[in-house]
Scaffold this active site. Structure first.
Site, short mmCIF file in Angstrom:
data_model
loop_
_atom_site.label_atom_id
_atom_site.label_comp_id
_atom_site.label_asym_id
_atom_site.label_seq_id
_atom_site.Cartn_x
_atom_site.Cartn_y
_atom_site.Cartn_z
N CYS A 70 68.68 3.07 -39.34
CA CYS A 70 67.67 2.53 -40.26
C CYS A 70 66.31 2.38 -39.57
O CYS A 70 66.21 1.73 -38.53
CB CYS A 70 68.12 1.17 -40.78
SG CYS A 70 66.88 0.34 -41.80
N CYS A 73 64.92 -1.61 -39.55
CA CYS A 73 65.52 -2.67 -38.75
C CYS A 73 64.69 -2.91 -37.49
O CYS A 73 63.91 -2.03 -37.09
CB CYS A 73 66.95 -2.28 -38.36
SG CYS A 73 68.16 -2.43 -39.70
N HIS A 133 69.60 -6.06 -42.33
CA HIS A 133 69.76 -4.80 -43.05
C HIS A 133 70.58 -4.95 -44.33
O HIS A 133 70.27 -4.34 -45.36
CB HIS A 133 70.42 -3.76 -42.13
CG HIS A 133 70.61 -2.42 -42.77
ND1 HIS A 133 69.60 -1.47 -42.82
CD2 HIS A 133 71.68 -1.86 -43.40
CE1 HIS A 133 70.05 -0.39 -43.44
NE2 HIS A 133 71.30 -0.61 -43.81
N ASN A 173 61.44 -1.47 -55.45
CA ASN A 173 62.50 -0.70 -56.08
C ASN A 173 63.79 -1.05 -55.35
O ASN A 173 63.85 -0.99 -54.13
CB ASN A 173 62.26 0.81 -55.94
CG ASN A 173 60.96 1.25 -56.58
OD1 ASN A 173 60.55 0.70 -57.59
ND2 ASN A 173 60.32 2.24 -56.00
N HIS A 184 67.47 -0.79 -46.70
CA HIS A 184 67.01 -2.04 -46.09
C HIS A 184 66.09 -2.76 -47.08
O HIS A 184 65.23 -2.14 -47.72
CB HIS A 184 66.24 -1.72 -44.81
CG HIS A 184 65.95 -2.92 -43.97
ND1 HIS A 184 66.58 -3.17 -42.77
CD2 HIS A 184 65.10 -3.97 -44.16
CE1 HIS A 184 66.11 -4.30 -42.26
NE2 HIS A 184 65.22 -4.81 -43.10
N HIS A 186 63.22 -4.00 -48.84
CA HIS A 186 61.80 -3.75 -48.63
C HIS A 186 61.12 -3.45 -49.97
O HIS A 186 61.78 -3.18 -50.97
CB HIS A 186 61.58 -2.57 -47.68
CG HIS A 186 61.85 -1.22 -48.30
ND1 HIS A 186 63.12 -0.77 -48.60
CD2 HIS A 186 60.99 -0.25 -48.71
CE1 HIS A 186 63.04 0.43 -49.14
NE2 HIS A 186 61.77 0.78 -49.24
N GLN A 188 56.94 -2.06 -51.54
CA GLN A 188 55.77 -1.25 -51.21
C GLN A 188 54.52 -1.86 -51.83
O GLN A 188 54.59 -2.64 -52.78
CB GLN A 188 55.96 0.19 -51.69
CG GLN A 188 57.15 0.88 -51.06
CD GLN A 188 57.28 2.32 -51.51
OE1 GLN A 188 56.41 3.16 -51.24
NE2 GLN A 188 58.36 2.64 -52.21
#
Length: 357
Positions: A70, A73, A133, A173, A184, A186, A188
């Site tokens: 990933c 991470c 994660h 999303n 992971h 997250h 944007q």
């Protein structure tokens, strides 16, 4: 909140955000990366007068890496990632595969030429909500969710001040059903060089409403929804409701009671209040079908330099799952004609979501 900016090996900016001042953030990105040089363009659709982003370099972006590979991470000795530190709370960095990438330029203005192309100026950032994660936003503590809200507001303020930025969009999303390519936790942040089509349409409708009634549309909408049958949850400063004409099977809009144009305009008490409400709603979405809900969570803010007295900051949260093992796909009517067909009556969706509190 403490913000600690650093530079990655290819020159991109990364910012560590911590709840407490004085947190030490050491670590150097020791990867061997070529200087960052991605570029994109925007093209205007002459029939719809809407901008489309063209970013061919994104075909090479990371796609569903294993947990051990990933890139979001924290770094470890045998695996260097986008985050050089061995731990973090919240971090923001320039996307390595951005949709918008190019020199800062003035906001693109309308033209009567049929084929209009311009540099894809703007900025795309990744925001990691946690270093864990296998976690999720819904698993964050209220204080960590509050920190994420502070980061959204800080990035909105900073990006809005950049030359050529017309609108800032913070979103998440979640889930492979939505098309997420990195599991992971997250989100944007996009800084657009134009006002997006959805926002442009809202401006047009709100302007017409004011001309015809002398009132502000969002004020009347909130007065009508605040105690209505589609309300899912209320707090001192926020109201969450299923919209009257919901497009998605389960969709909730969250408005502050005090109308403001953007995230930086929220007070401390409103920010505190939002964190607990939002975590509650995400938990309800996961309990709809007793499994993690695929969703899009999208902050709608007024553009940087227009319609700030017409539009209201609000969050739109929706899932594409309509039943166990069944998703809503945007097929012919939705994709080709932008006419959504609702699978669940909005009032019924509100009743179900209220019962999952």
């Amino acid at each position: 909140m403490q913000a600690t900016p650093v530079r990655l090996a290819d020159g991109r900016e990364l910012i560590y955000y911590d709840e407490s001042p004085g947190t030490a953030r050491a670590g150097t990105d020791s990867r061997q990366l070529a200087a960052f040089s991605a570029t994109s363009t925007v093209r205007r659709d002459p029939l719809l007068d809407q901008w489309v982003i063209v970013a061919g370099h994104r075909q090479e972006r990371t796609h569903l890496p294993s947990a051990g590979e990933c890139p979001l991470c924290p770094s470890r000795e045998d695996h260097l990632t986008e985050i050089p530190a061995t731990d973090y709370q919240v971090v923001v960095f320039e996307n390595r595969f951005p949709a918008l990438a190019g020199p800062e330029a003035p906001v693109v203005t309308p033209s009567h030429d049929l084929f209009v192309e311009a540099p894809g100026s703007g900025r795309c950032e990744v925001i990691c909500f946690t270093s864990e994660h296998d976690s999720s936003f819904a698993s964050l503590t209220p204080s960590r969710a509050r920190l994420v809200l502070e980061v959204w507001a800080d990035r909105t303020r900073e990006l809005s001040a950049r030359q050529g930025v017309a609108q800032v969009f913070c979103f998440e999303n979640r889930g492979p059903e939505i098309g997420v390519t990195e599991p992971h936790p997250h989100g944007q942040i996009y800084a657009y060089p134009f006002v997006t089509p959805r926002t442009r349409r809202m401006i047009e409708v709100a302007s017409r409403y004011r001309q015809e009634t002398g009132r502000r549309l969002v004020n009347d909408l909130m007065a009508a929804e605040r105690d209505g049958p589609r309300v899912v949850a209320r707090t001192e400063h926020w109201t969450a409701f299923v919209p009257f004409a919901a497009r998605w099977p389960y969709e909730v809009h969250i408005y502050p009671r005090q109308i403001v144009p953007d995230l930086p305009s929220l007070t401390d008490r409103e920010r505190d209040d939002f964190a607990s409400l939002y975590l509650d709603l995400l938990g309800r979405f996961d309990r709809l079908f007793d499994q993690p809900a695929p969703y899009v969570s999208a902050w709608h803010q007024a553009p940087v330099n227009e319609a700030r007295d017409l539009l209201s900051l609000h969050l739109e949260l929706f899932t594409s799952r309509r039943a166990v093992g069944k998703l809503k796909y945007l097929a012919g009517s939705e994709s080709a004609m932008d006419v959504f067909v609702g699978d669940i009556v909005p009032e019924d969706a509100a009743v179900r979501l209220r019962g999952l509190g």
